[in-house]
Design an enzyme around this catalytic site. Structure first.
Site, PDB file in Angstrom:
ATOM      1  N   SER A 149       0.839  -1.213   0.000  1.00  0.00           N
ATOM      2  CA  SER A 149       0.000   0.000   0.000  1.00  0.00           C
ATOM      3  C   SER A 149       0.870   1.257   0.000  1.00  0.00           C
ATOM      4  O   SER A 149       1.942   1.284   0.617  1.00  0.00           O
ATOM      5  CB  SER A 149      -0.876   0.013   1.247  1.00  0.00           C
ATOM      6  OG  SER A 149      -1.476   1.293   1.408  1.00  0.00           O
ATOM      7  N   TYR A 162      -3.098  -1.095   9.666  1.00  0.00           N
ATOM      8  CA  TYR A 162      -3.008  -1.470   8.248  1.00  0.00           C
ATOM      9  C   TYR A 162      -1.653  -1.046   7.677  1.00  0.00           C
ATOM     10  O   TYR A 162      -0.958  -1.839   7.034  1.00  0.00           O
ATOM     11  CB  TYR A 162      -4.156  -0.804   7.487  1.00  0.00           C
ATOM     12  CG  TYR A 162      -4.134  -0.988   5.987  1.00  0.00           C
ATOM     13  CD1 TYR A 162      -4.522  -2.191   5.409  1.00  0.00           C
ATOM     14  CD2 TYR A 162      -3.757   0.054   5.143  1.00  0.00           C
ATOM     15  CE1 TYR A 162      -4.517  -2.359   4.021  1.00  0.00           C
ATOM     16  CE2 TYR A 162      -3.760  -0.092   3.763  1.00  0.00           C
ATOM     17  CZ  TYR A 162      -4.141  -1.298   3.210  1.00  0.00           C
ATOM     18  OH  TYR A 162      -4.138  -1.449   1.839  1.00  0.00           O
ATOM     19  N   LYS A 166       1.264  -3.550   6.253  1.00  0.00           N
ATOM     20  CA  LYS A 166       1.758  -3.458   4.868  1.00  0.00           C
ATOM     21  C   LYS A 166       3.247  -3.071   4.843  1.00  0.00           C
ATOM     22  O   LYS A 166       3.993  -3.519   3.969  1.00  0.00           O
ATOM     23  CB  LYS A 166       0.934  -2.454   4.067  1.00  0.00           C
ATOM     24  CG  LYS A 166      -0.497  -2.902   3.770  1.00  0.00           C
ATOM     25  CD  LYS A 166      -0.554  -4.075   2.809  1.00  0.00           C
ATOM     26  CE  LYS A 166      -1.938  -4.235   2.184  1.00  0.00           C
ATOM     27  NZ  LYS A 166      -2.057  -5.461   1.376  1.00  0.00           N
TER      28      LYS A 166
HETATM   29  N1  LIG Z   1      -8.290  -0.578  -3.566  1.00  0.00           N
HETATM   30  C1  LIG Z   1      -7.364   0.243  -3.103  1.00  0.00           C
HETATM   31  O1  LIG Z   1      -7.476   1.482  -3.170  1.00  0.00           O
HETATM   32  C2  LIG Z   1      -6.105  -0.309  -2.482  1.00  0.00           C
HETATM   33  C3  LIG Z   1      -5.112   0.597  -2.095  1.00  0.00           C
HETATM   34  C4  LIG Z   1      -3.912   0.107  -1.549  1.00  0.00           C
HETATM   35  C5  LIG Z   1      -3.731  -1.264  -1.430  1.00  0.00           C
HETATM   36  N2  LIG Z   1      -4.722  -2.127  -1.799  1.00  0.00           N
HETATM   37  C6  LIG Z   1      -4.465  -3.562  -1.628  1.00  0.00           C
HETATM   38  O2  LIG Z   1      -4.767  -4.248  -2.816  1.00  0.00           O
HETATM   39  C7  LIG Z   1      -5.211  -5.577  -2.526  1.00  0.00           C
HETATM   40  C8  LIG Z   1      -6.533  -5.857  -3.201  1.00  0.00           C
HETATM   41  O3  LIG Z   1      -7.474  -4.902  -2.764  1.00  0.00           O
HETATM   42  P1  LIG Z   1      -8.912  -4.717  -3.443  1.00  0.00           P
HETATM   43  O4  LIG Z   1      -9.265  -3.295  -3.188  1.00  0.00           O
HETATM   44  O5  LIG Z   1      -8.909  -5.246  -4.844  1.00  0.00           O
HETATM   45  O6  LIG Z   1      -9.802  -5.646  -2.491  1.00  0.00           O
HETATM   46  P2  LIG Z   1     -11.240  -6.342  -2.754  1.00  0.00           P
HETATM   47  O7  LIG Z   1     -11.869  -6.469  -1.407  1.00  0.00           O
HETATM   48  O8  LIG Z   1     -12.002  -5.658  -3.850  1.00  0.00           O
HETATM   49  O9  LIG Z   1     -10.832  -7.802  -3.281  1.00  0.00           O
HETATM   50  C9  LIG Z   1     -10.107  -8.670  -2.457  1.00  0.00           C
HETATM   51  C10 LIG Z   1     -10.426 -10.101  -2.853  1.00  0.00           C
HETATM   52  O10 LIG Z   1      -9.688 -10.953  -1.956  1.00  0.00           O
HETATM   53  C11 LIG Z   1     -10.565 -11.906  -1.370  1.00  0.00           C
HETATM   54  N3  LIG Z   1     -10.067 -12.202  -0.023  1.00  0.00           N
HETATM   55  C12 LIG Z   1     -10.050 -11.349   1.045  1.00  0.00           C
HETATM   56  N4  LIG Z   1      -9.505 -11.966   2.111  1.00  0.00           N
HETATM   57  C13 LIG Z   1      -9.186 -13.228   1.711  1.00  0.00           C
HETATM   58  C14 LIG Z   1      -8.592 -14.332   2.357  1.00  0.00           C
HETATM   59  N5  LIG Z   1      -8.243 -14.273   3.654  1.00  0.00           N
HETATM   60  N6  LIG Z   1      -8.381 -15.475   1.664  1.00  0.00           N
HETATM   61  C15 LIG Z   1      -8.758 -15.552   0.356  1.00  0.00           C
HETATM   62  N7  LIG Z   1      -9.338 -14.529  -0.323  1.00  0.00           N
HETATM   63  C16 LIG Z   1      -9.542 -13.382   0.341  1.00  0.00           C
HETATM   64  C17 LIG Z   1     -11.939 -11.237  -1.376  1.00  0.00           C
HETATM   65  O11 LIG Z   1     -12.993 -12.200  -1.318  1.00  0.00           O
HETATM   66  C18 LIG Z   1     -11.908 -10.446  -2.672  1.00  0.00           C
HETATM   67  O12 LIG Z   1     -12.362 -11.221  -3.773  1.00  0.00           O
HETATM   68  C19 LIG Z   1      -5.254  -5.657  -0.993  1.00  0.00           C
HETATM   69  O13 LIG Z   1      -4.055  -6.234  -0.530  1.00  0.00           O
HETATM   70  C20 LIG Z   1      -5.353  -4.199  -0.563  1.00  0.00           C
HETATM   71  O14 LIG Z   1      -4.859  -3.978   0.734  1.00  0.00           O
HETATM   72  C21 LIG Z   1      -5.903  -1.680  -2.321  1.00  0.00           C
END
Ligand SMILES: NC(=O)c1ccc[n+]([C@@H]2O[C@H](COP(=O)([O-])OP(=O)(O)OC[C@H]3O[C@@H](n4cnc5c(N)ncnc54)[C@H](O)[C@@H]3O)[C@@H](O)[C@H]2O)c1
Length: 266
Positions: A149, A162, A166
């Protein structure tokens, strides 16, 4: 001339690939020619991504399980290699901000803290362990990419658990890059700009999103899932053969902006 982004014949695994950034990553790797295993805790989500992967002409395998369970993680990685062949690319994308994101630190319950550490750090650690073991056993040049992140680049008030989890993923990445280098395994971390995936869109206020958009140096738009997926493709393919232990952002400069607003959620 050969295309250095061509991943034909390589097996990839994307954790949490059923939605959001993980789905975009799985599809981008498939369009570059990789066969893709998609893990998710939600079965329909994993299967839906696999349908989209198959529509590109590549093989797909849906693996259902919780990546916080180390035994299940080992089993899923084994199943991926048995079905798709030796694992060449692993993207550890599972993560979550947590139910208390944007709450003052003193209001975070110990339970919420340990959930965030498990959901972001332990999932990455267990996944790296199983994937590296498989790559070493199969004697392949492998690539591991951890999704981190931008909140690790500066203090992130109200997101301390968080951000800390990260940041530990970034350190895990650098350390494993050195430890696994003799096995020809590269390990890098990536982060998106704020992307309106399900959890994030539900959490952020409209005012915050408006102010955030206005603060972004390159283009003034929030990131799309495909922006991060393209960065993952770069790190997964031979164009980055000499890059390991790095943390790269695809955020249109968002985390460099001096006018980035403080986090505001519902
Ligand atoms: N969206 C953002 O702005 C953002 C910003 C910084 C970092 N991130 C990071 O990017 C990654 C993806 O984020 P996203 O926004 O696409 O999330 P999201 O919630 O849209 O998708 C995450 C997917 O992972 C699955 N999942 C969650 N926990 C799980 C587990 N324990 N075991 C198996 N599957 C699991 C969920 O069912 C979902 O399908 C994460 O690591 C998040 O921290 C996202």
């Amino acid at each position: 001339m050969t295309d250095p982004t061509n991943l034909t014949g390589r097996a990839a695994l994307v954790t949490g690939g059923g939605a959001g950034l993980g789905r975009a990553i799985a599809l981008t790797l498939a369009r570059a020619g990789a066969d893709v295993a998609v893990t998710d805790i939600v079965p329909e989500a994993a299967h839906a991504t696999c349908e989209l992967v198959r529509a590109t002409g590549q093989s797909a395998l849906a693996l259902i399980g919780d990546m916080r369970d180390p035994h299940r993680v080992d089993d899923l990685v084994d199943e991926a290699t048995r079905t798709l062949g030796p694992l060449r690319i692993a993207v550890n994308n599972v993560g979550m901000m947590g139910e208390h994101s944007a709450a003052p630190f003193v209001e975070w319950t110990p339970r919420a803290m340990s959930d965030v550490v498990a959901g972001n750090l332990l999932t990455a650690m267990y996944s790296c362990r199983a994937e590296a073991a498989a790559m070493i056993r199969d004697r392949v040049d492998g690539v591991i990419i951890n999704v981190s992140s931008g909140e690790t680049t500066r203090p992130a008030p109200r997101l301390a658990p968080y951000g800390a989890a990260k940041a530990a993923v970034n350190h895990l990445t650098r350390t494993l890059a050195v430890e696994l280098a003799p096995h020809r395994i590269r390990v890098n971390a990536v982060a998106p700009g704020t992307t309106l995936t399900r959890e994030v869109e539900a959490a952020l206020t409209a005012d915050y999103v408006r102010a955030l958009r206005a603060s972004i140096p390159l283009g003034g738009e929030l990131s799309a899932p495909e922006d991060l997926a393209d960065l993952v493709l770069f790190l997964a393919c031979d164009l980055s053969a000499h890059t390991t232990g790095q943390f790269l952002l695809s955020d249109n400069g968002a985390f460099l902006s001096r006018s980035r607003p403080p986090l505001d959620t519902h």
